[in-house]
Design an enzyme around this catalytic site. Structure first.
Site, PDB file in Angstrom:
ATOM      1  N   THR A  29     -12.556  87.906   9.900  1.00 53.89           N
ATOM      2  CA  THR A  29     -12.668  87.573   8.706  1.00 53.89           C
ATOM      3  C   THR A  29     -12.612  88.924   7.655  1.00 53.89           C
ATOM      4  OG1 THR A  29     -14.485  86.113   9.008  1.00 53.89           O
ATOM      5  CG2 THR A  29     -14.538  86.859   6.861  1.00 53.89           C
ATOM      6  N   HIS A  84      -8.923  89.242   7.000  1.00 56.77           N
ATOM      7  CA  HIS A  84      -8.448  88.449   5.913  1.00 56.77           C
ATOM      8  C   HIS A  84      -8.887  88.904   4.516  1.00 56.77           C
ATOM      9  CE1 HIS A  84      -7.325  85.468   8.700  1.00 56.77           C
ATOM     10  NE2 HIS A  84      -8.829  85.014   9.068  1.00 56.77           N
TER      11      HIS A  84
HETATM   12 ZN    ZN Z   1     -17.428  88.011  11.908  1.00 54.62          ZN
END
Ligand code: ZN
Ligand code: ZN
Length: 365
Positions: free
Chosen positions: A62, A65
């Site tokens: 994440t 990203h």
């Molecule tokens: Zn995580």
């Protein structure tokens, strides 16, 4: 200040005798690729929050990203500037006026899911999928810093026997463990699709919970090697192997009892139903960026397949099981940590992840 003062390692005071206390942090500052190392104010905990001196944090997909500022990040409800990071452990350094269960010096790890406490799910034992769920390090400042604040509820006390490099990864480990617990793997065969950190944690969890046969799939040779160290009996690169044939052969032609999908590949998931046995179970953790085409009649209905989405840990049942598995020595995830580096080198850690190199990267402030 409404909270107890910092107890130790107090960062330098502001210039000219002001009491603006600063810290170093990895910040997503602008809507374009990249991250910045900045000095920012040490956050102040609200009445029901704790201030934590971060001992170690871990880089997640994440975070990559967000660093890349890809399509997902652009639509994730992120407001910039943002102190990045959500996987961490540390020591309580200050507490808000209404905090009762924690005190300075306590060793805790962070739960990323920040529930509202009032919605239907929160009132029915499903806080981790709160209707108004907010995420630490995404919707509010995170932990790639010397200090972070988090609600008291989300600071999970950790036994001293779990070292910071492992405690920093309890959040993602809990996601994988939860998936494996839902699959009821004891004595059965498990296929783990994708052997990045989440898949590696799933392999280790399946081993700890007594799976008889663990098969790992990935396209990176280094990750397949790690998967073997963590307990995989067979590892396959789907670009080079007949995955369906190998899995059917390994399971006596029956197919796999359980699948944990941790790759986010739509193609891999579509293929998984070819080797899931009738009555088998499939836990989905990965997030495909394109729609998945399932032949529902053949792949799910006639097969009586059970499919479950896993959005993190149950609060806090998964944490309790995880702590017990780790302190008892049944669960060992040490090989997943392949890199430890100073917080300042965060960009280097993100680049490793982007290149598919290694397992988990730990940052130490
Ligand atoms: Zn995580
Ligand atoms: Zn809620």
């Amino acid at each position: 200040m409404a909270w107890k003062a910092l107890t130790r390692d107090q960062p330098g005071a502001g210039i000219g005798g002001e009491c603006s206390v600063e810290m170093k942090a990895i910040v997503k500052a602008a809507e374009r690729p990249g991250v910045a190392l900045q000095r920012v104010p040490v956050p102040e905990p609200g009445p029901e929050e704790v201030l934590i001196r971060v001992k170690a944090s871990a880089i997640c997909g994440t975070d990559l990203h967000i660093a890349q500022w890809n399509a997902w990040a652009q639509h994730a409800g992120i407001r910039l500037p943002l102190v990045m990071g959500h996987e961490f452990c540390g020591e309580v350094a200050g507490v808000g006026s209404r905090v009762r269960s924690l005190k300075p010096g306590d060793y805790v790890a962070g739960e990323t899911h920040l529930p509202c406490g009032e919605c239907y799910q929160c009132r029915n034992g499903l806080q981790h999928i709160c209707k108004d769920l907010k995420l630490f390090g995404i919707h509010r400042d995170g932990c790639f810093a010397e200090y972070a604040t988090i609600p008291e509820l989300c600071a999970y006390p950790v036994p001293a026997a779990i070292p910071p490099r492992i405690a920093a990864m309890l959040e993602p480990l809990g996601t994988s463990l939860r998936a494996v617990l839902e699959m009821d793997v004891s004595g059965g065969s498990v296929v783990v699709i994708g052997c990045g950190p989440i898949g590696l944690f799933a392999v280790a969890s399946a081993k700890a919970l007594g799976a008889s046969h663990i098969i790992g799939l990935d396209v990176w040779e280094e990750r397949l090697g790690l998967a073997q160290r963590l307990g995989c009996d067979i590892t396959l690169d789907p670009r080079q192997s007949d995955v369906v044939g190998h899995i059917l052969e390994a399971t006596g032609g029956v197919g796999a009892d359980s699948i944990v999908e941790a790759s986010g590949s739509a193609v891999a998931l579509e293929g998984a139903f070819k080797y899931l046995r009738k009555g088998g179970r499939c836990a989905l953790i990965g997030l495909p960026s394109t729609p998945v085409r399932l032949n529902v009649g053949v792949d799910v209905v006639f097969k009586e397949a059970t499919i479950i989405g896993i959005h993190g840990r149950e609060m806090f049942r998964t944490w309790t099981r995880m702590q017990q598995l780790l302190t008892s020595g049944l669960l060992n995830v040490d090989p997943v940590v392949t890199h430890e580096m100073p917080l300042e080198n965060c960009a280097e850690g993100l680049a490793l992840l982007e290149a598919g190199k290694g397992g988990k990267v730990i940052l130490v402030p």
